[in-house]
Design an enzyme around this catalytic site. Structure first.
Site, mmCIF file in Angstrom:
data_model
loop_
_atom_site.group_PDB
_atom_site.id
_atom_site.type_symbol
_atom_site.label_atom_id
_atom_site.label_comp_id
_atom_site.label_asym_id
_atom_site.label_seq_id
_atom_site.Cartn_x
_atom_site.Cartn_y
_atom_site.Cartn_z
ATOM 1 N N GLY A 139 57.578 142.216 109.626
ATOM 2 C CA GLY A 139 58.940 141.720 109.777
ATOM 3 C C GLY A 139 58.948 140.308 110.315
ATOM 4 C CE1 TYR A 140 54.830 139.321 111.911
ATOM 5 C CE2 TYR A 140 53.443 137.999 110.490
ATOM 6 C CZ TYR A 140 53.572 138.898 111.513
ATOM 7 O OH TYR A 140 52.455 139.370 112.147
ATOM 8 C CB SER A 141 59.944 135.804 105.831
ATOM 9 O OG SER A 141 58.645 135.281 105.701
ATOM 10 C CB SER A 173 55.218 142.743 101.184
ATOM 11 O OG SER A 173 55.339 141.402 100.796
ATOM 12 C CD GLU A 256 50.158 137.880 106.864
ATOM 13 O OE1 GLU A 256 50.761 137.907 105.780
ATOM 14 O OE2 GLU A 256 50.700 137.583 107.941
ATOM 15 C CB THR A 385 53.229 126.807 102.680
ATOM 16 O OG1 THR A 385 53.242 125.826 103.741
ATOM 17 C CG2 THR A 385 54.546 127.557 102.667
ATOM 18 C CD GLU A 387 52.612 122.705 100.622
ATOM 19 O OE1 GLU A 387 52.517 122.379 99.421
ATOM 20 O OE2 GLU A 387 52.786 123.892 100.994
#
Length: 403
Positions: A139-141, A173, A256, A385, A387
């Site tokens: 439960g991150y984003s 997910s 992760e 990401t 970046e």
């Protein structure tokens, strides 16, 4: 660096390989529909495959291999991190059922609970994770918190013996198939964004937790939007130090980036592409004899070896008690961009045939290339990401200034 396994590590490698060959159905690795480092988590097409999945997970759990690097008193085998890496590599090479939600529990939540959880939390969750009885989603984003997870807005406000959750998570997910969430929330709304977050464990059955499916680009239900509306959880579900969750998160993200690599899957997929170019022709000439094809595949082969070296290097550092923050970021950016690059090269080699989906009998390599081409870009975004990874490498690895 020693480029060989120890005798104990090699023995485990061989034992696990023999086990996978014996226990998995014949040609099991020839029918899955996932590209390496796949975030789409495509469902099994045949219901019997799920039966194989569940049966196999039980066998792995019975051998204590779901949590082999955990201490024995917590259901593990007390193996080192290199043996854990060998397990991950062999499992992904043979495309063995593991399930990413299982990996979240055994690969991220369990190790974090062993480091920052209370004795009560460890007693409640660790044995069940080790036995493969419960699964977790991350439960991150959130809609406005992706690359910068310090910007999370989901709140957890104390009310008596409870925390009351309100907010939204997205790109969750397999949340619909898991039992619990490992969730980052804001416990001090007035604090600076990186100083007011905490980790909590949330039961999916909690009243006020609602999920809505998000269909991915492949047409499958793998992601979800999750809404919390006055959802109450016990205060003892708060993990680690209150308002220090962002710093715990940095360690969890390292797990992760290592756990979900599936490095063996790259080698297996590459071998299938090699077999294809050796047996198929273009304009009367084997694809394997065309210089442009050979050069592109040679580059992919080189990058796979680089991925393997970073993978083993990270495990070695963990065994020495070092913090592989920079190395795990290097591994993550190298392998996720490799997933994308390999899909692009395979699409070029297959030409128009690469666009065929699994509904066509003429689709080569079980339509994995078309799926990989569409899906692989997401791997360069999830868990940070490319970046962000390069910024970590530049700042923490090379000592370059923040820009």
């Amino acid at each position: 660096m020693d480029f060989k396994f120890t005798d104990k590590e090699q023995a485990f490698h061989d034992e696990l390989t023999d086990f996978l060959i014996a226990e998995l159905p014949a040609r099991w690795a020839d029918h899955p529909v996932q590209w390496p480092h796949d975030y789409a988590h495509s469902p099994y097409r045949d219901p019997k495959d799920m039966e194989v999945h569940e049966s196999f997970i039980k066998k792995i759990a019975e051998k204590g291999w779901l949590t082999i690097s955990w201490p024995k008193e917590y259901g593990g085998q007390g193996f080192n991190n290199m043996q854990q890496a060998i397990f991950d590599e062999r499992m992904s090479y043979y495309r063995a059922p593991a399930g990413s939600s299982g990996s979240v529990g055994a690969g991220i939540v369990g190790p974090m609970l062993l480091r920052i959880g209370t004795k009560e939390q460890q007693a409640e969750f660790i044995p069940r994770i080790a036995r493969g009885e419960i699964t977790f989603w991350l439960g991150y984003s959130e809609p406005n918190a992706g690359s910068d997870l310090g910007a999370v807005r989901t709140t957890a406000i104390e009310d008596g013996d409870d925390l009351v959750l309100n907010g939204q998570k997205c790109w969750s997910s397999l949340a619909h198939k898991a039992d619990y969430s490992w969730m980052i929330v804001r416990t001090d709304p007035d604090a600076r964004k990186h100083q007011g977050c905490s980790f909590v464990i949330v039961d999916n059955k909690t009243p006020g937790v609602e999920m809505q499916p998000v269909i991915n680009i492949l047409g499958d239900h793998s992601f979800n939007e999750v809404f919390m509306t006055d959802a109450r959880i016990p205060k003892n579900n708060l993990v680690g130090e209150k308002n220090k969750g962002f710093y715990h998160l940095m360690q969890a993200l390292d797990f992760e980036r290592i756990t979900l690599v599936g490095i063996g899957g790259f080698k297996r997929m590459f071998e299938e592409i090699i077999d294809y170019v050796k047996t198929n022709k273009r304009n009367g000439k084997l694809l394997s004899e065309i210089p442009s094809v050979r050069y592109k595949l040679a580059e992919i082969a080189t990058n796979i070896e680089i991925g393997y070296m970073l993978f083993w290097r990270t495990a070695e550092m963990l065994d020495r008690g070092e913090d592989p923050n920079v190395e795990s970021s290097s591994l993550k950016v190298a392998t996720t961009e490799l997933a994308r690059d390999m899909a692009e090269v395979a699409m070029e080699i297959l030409g128009p045939y690469g666009q065929l989906t699994e509904s066509s009998e003429w689709s080569p390599i079980r339509a994995l290339v078309s799926r990989g081409f569409l899906e692989s870009i997401s791997a360069t975004i999830g868990a940070g990401t490319s970046e962000i990874m390069r910024n970590i490498i530049a700042q923490r690895g090379l000592g370059l200034p923040r820009v």
